[in-house]
Scaffold this active site. Structure first.
Site, mmCIF file in Angstrom:
data_model
loop_
_atom_site.group_PDB
_atom_site.id
_atom_site.type_symbol
_atom_site.label_atom_id
_atom_site.label_comp_id
_atom_site.label_asym_id
_atom_site.label_seq_id
_atom_site.Cartn_x
_atom_site.Cartn_y
_atom_site.Cartn_z
ATOM 1 N N ALA A 162 0.809 -1.221 0.000
ATOM 2 C CA ALA A 162 0.000 0.000 0.000
ATOM 3 C C ALA A 162 0.843 1.273 0.000
ATOM 4 O O ALA A 162 0.457 2.278 -0.587
ATOM 5 C CB ALA A 162 -0.931 -0.010 1.209
ATOM 6 N N ARG A 174 -9.181 5.172 6.492
ATOM 7 C CA ARG A 174 -9.157 5.146 7.951
ATOM 8 C C ARG A 174 -8.705 6.471 8.542
ATOM 9 O O ARG A 174 -8.429 6.576 9.720
ATOM 10 C CB ARG A 174 -8.260 4.006 8.432
ATOM 11 C CG ARG A 174 -8.918 2.645 8.352
ATOM 12 C CD ARG A 174 -7.970 1.536 8.727
ATOM 13 N NE ARG A 174 -7.006 1.274 7.659
ATOM 14 C CZ ARG A 174 -6.080 0.332 7.714
ATOM 15 N NH1 ARG A 174 -5.991 -0.424 8.778
ATOM 16 N NH2 ARG A 174 -5.260 0.140 6.712
ATOM 17 N N GLN A 239 0.866 -6.440 -3.660
ATOM 18 C CA GLN A 239 -0.298 -6.669 -2.815
ATOM 19 C C GLN A 239 -1.404 -5.664 -3.125
ATOM 20 O O GLN A 239 -2.498 -5.763 -2.568
ATOM 21 C CB GLN A 239 0.109 -6.542 -1.339
ATOM 22 C CG GLN A 239 1.104 -7.598 -0.882
ATOM 23 C CD GLN A 239 1.640 -7.293 0.506
ATOM 24 O OE1 GLN A 239 2.567 -6.498 0.660
ATOM 25 N NE2 GLN A 239 1.071 -7.923 1.513
ATOM 26 N N VAL A 241 -4.252 -3.645 -5.375
ATOM 27 C CA VAL A 241 -5.289 -4.064 -6.331
ATOM 28 C C VAL A 241 -5.653 -2.938 -7.292
ATOM 29 O O VAL A 241 -6.580 -3.067 -8.078
ATOM 30 C CB VAL A 241 -6.560 -4.535 -5.578
ATOM 31 C CG1 VAL A 241 -6.248 -5.730 -4.690
ATOM 32 C CG2 VAL A 241 -7.177 -3.389 -4.749
ATOM 33 N N HIS A 257 -3.174 -10.027 -4.697
ATOM 34 C CA HIS A 257 -4.481 -9.831 -4.058
ATOM 35 C C HIS A 257 -5.561 -9.472 -5.070
ATOM 36 O O HIS A 257 -6.599 -8.922 -4.702
ATOM 37 C CB HIS A 257 -4.375 -8.759 -2.972
ATOM 38 C CG HIS A 257 -3.533 -9.188 -1.816
ATOM 39 N ND1 HIS A 257 -3.114 -8.316 -0.820
ATOM 40 C CD2 HIS A 257 -3.018 -10.396 -1.479
ATOM 41 C CE1 HIS A 257 -2.373 -8.976 0.056
ATOM 42 N NE2 HIS A 257 -2.306 -10.244 -0.325
ATOM 43 N N CYS A 265 -19.392 -12.766 -10.478
ATOM 44 C CA CYS A 265 -20.473 -13.191 -9.590
ATOM 45 C C CYS A 265 -19.900 -14.083 -8.496
ATOM 46 O O CYS A 265 -19.099 -14.973 -8.771
ATOM 47 C CB CYS A 265 -21.531 -13.956 -10.393
ATOM 48 S SG CYS A 265 -22.827 -14.696 -9.359
ATOM 49 N N CYS A 268 -21.725 -17.871 -9.319
ATOM 50 C CA CYS A 268 -21.374 -18.690 -10.480
ATOM 51 C C CYS A 268 -20.025 -18.336 -11.084
ATOM 52 O O CYS A 268 -19.573 -19.002 -12.014
ATOM 53 C CB CYS A 268 -22.459 -18.590 -11.556
ATOM 54 S SG CYS A 268 -22.554 -16.966 -12.367
ATOM 55 N N SER A 325 4.106 -3.330 5.108
ATOM 56 C CA SER A 325 4.485 -3.632 6.486
ATOM 57 C C SER A 325 4.833 -5.108 6.656
ATOM 58 O O SER A 325 5.317 -5.520 7.711
ATOM 59 C CB SER A 325 3.337 -3.267 7.435
ATOM 60 O OG SER A 325 2.177 -4.026 7.130
ATOM 61 N N ASN A 346 10.501 1.844 3.042
ATOM 62 C CA ASN A 346 9.195 2.188 3.606
ATOM 63 C C ASN A 346 9.322 3.435 4.466
ATOM 64 O O ASN A 346 10.404 3.762 4.949
ATOM 65 C CB ASN A 346 8.646 1.024 4.445
ATOM 66 C CG ASN A 346 7.129 1.079 4.574
ATOM 67 O OD1 ASN A 346 6.442 1.806 3.857
ATOM 68 N ND2 ASN A 346 6.597 0.323 5.519
#
Length: 375
Positions: A162, A174, A239, A241, A257, A265, A268, A325, A346
């Site tokens: 992230a 958050r 990681q 998306v 991820h 769906c 299905c 992390s 990081n």
């Protein structure tokens, strides 16, 4: 002091040990046009302070030189030929003393090329740091080290999280100002929420999808794409998306991820369109609930992405971890699957990150921009 021996001859590179020195001299005849020659003093390779160094024919040749500053021949009229004047000696293994400010970057590039072709791991980080302080005084030693490892690596794999995308202004769900300041997204991005609290699940992912429309890949993403095209990195496992690595131009990307831009769906597994999900429509095939193609807490990672990523990590001689992390299993285990060097980048560094060979605290884009300037 750059002036040497009068007549406007200047020291371009001065290197050696206590027992002698080799000096590459230069004289600017016209603006930007230089002529070069070398000056050799008696060398004593016993003072090189490098126990790993193995003598070669070139070192034996230097040992026989007895006349201080007498070997002044072999003039060169180009930088490429000037560096070749030093190739008779193991010059990267010597102790650099002075480098002309106008030639710092060119000396560093020549050093990197010589080290990669002739010395590899036999030149230690201590000596490289001495070179970098003279060649690249404006760069931190860790930036120099990473750029060196990256250039010398034959297979490099990157793992992003992230923290790689926050510089693209992706909304922080958050934050105090966010809609989700009282709800942990880890309780929403679950199979339980999908099945038993679909309204909350749908609202959360609809907000994420709409928020991404205002965001684009940042400079760090573009640098990774450029590195792949130049052959500096071979794969990215992410990681995230958001799809920003693909959008920036990377091709060998493994989305551990899943992707928030694909929909299906839940019942299905038939594909669906984004507008169908956002409008909260049911599956047109079976009437089931639609969902984005992300891996929710409680689900397995895509087998193909995981196995391909694992294969790259196992054969890498350099792994770069950016903006994660490493708290989410099993992606957190990937850096441990390599026998190569490992780097962690990081904004925040935790105690369990200290098993990396190199740790750089800072924003992903800012760190990578500095490294890119040296690659």
């Amino acid at each position: 002091m750059n002036k040497a021996m009068g007549n406007d001859w200047q020291t371009i590179i001065s290197l050696g040990a206590e027992g002698g020195s080799i000096t590459l001299l230069g004289k600017e005849q016209h603006p930007g046009q230089w002529v070069f020659k070398k000056a050799v003093n008696e060398m004593n390779f016993d003072d090189l302070e490098d126990e790993t160094f193995q003598p070669t024919e070139s070192t034996e040749e230097v040992r026989t030189l007895k006349s201080p500053l007498s070997n002044l021949g072999n003039e060169a009229t180009s930088w490429e030929k000037a560096i070749k004047l030093l190739d008779h000696y193991p010059w990267p293994m010597l102790n650099p003393r002075e480098i002309h400010p106008a030639f710092r970057k060119r000396v560093w590039i020549a050093l990197q090329k010589e080290v990669k072709e002739r010395y590899g791991d036999r030149i230690d980080s201590y000596r490289l740091n001495k070179w970098s302080k003279l060649c690249l005084p404006e760069y931190a030693p860790k930036i120099v080290t990473l750029s060196t490892w990256l250039k010398n690596s034959t297979h490099t794999t990157v793992l992003t999280g992230a923290g790689m995308s926050t510089e693209s202004n992706i909304p922080d769900f958050r934050s105090k100002e966010g809609w989700w300041n009282n709800i942990d997204p880890r309780t929403v991005a679950t199979t339980d929420a999908l099945r038993n609290n679909y309204d909350l699940f749908h609202e959360f992912y609809s907000m994420r999808i709409n928020g991404l429309r205002e965001c684009t890949p940042h400079k760090g993403h573009e640098i990774l794409a450029d590195w792949e095209h130049k052959g500096h990195i071979q794969a990215i496992a992410t990681q995230n998306v958001d799809g920003f690595h693909y959008a920036a131009g990377n091709e060998n990307v493994y989305e551990l991820h899943g992707s928030i831009h694909k929909f299906r769906c839940e019942n299905c597994a038939k594909s669906a369109e984004e507008e169908d999900f956002l409008s909260k429509s049911n599956c047109k095939y079976c009437g089931g609930k639609l969902r984005p193609g992300v891996v929710l807490f409680g689900e397995m990672l895509p087998e193909g992405s995981w196995s391909e990523s694992l294969s790259h990590f196992r054969k890498s001689d350099l792994v770069i971890v950016i903006g994660t992390s490493l708290e989410v299993y099993p992606a957190s285990q990937l850096p441990q699957m390599t026998n190569g060097k490992t780097v962690y980048i990081n904004v925040e560094v935790n105690a369990h990150n200290h098993n990396f060979d190199l740790i750089i605290e800072g924003k992903a884009g800012e760190v990578m921009k500095l490294v890119d300037e040296l690659v």
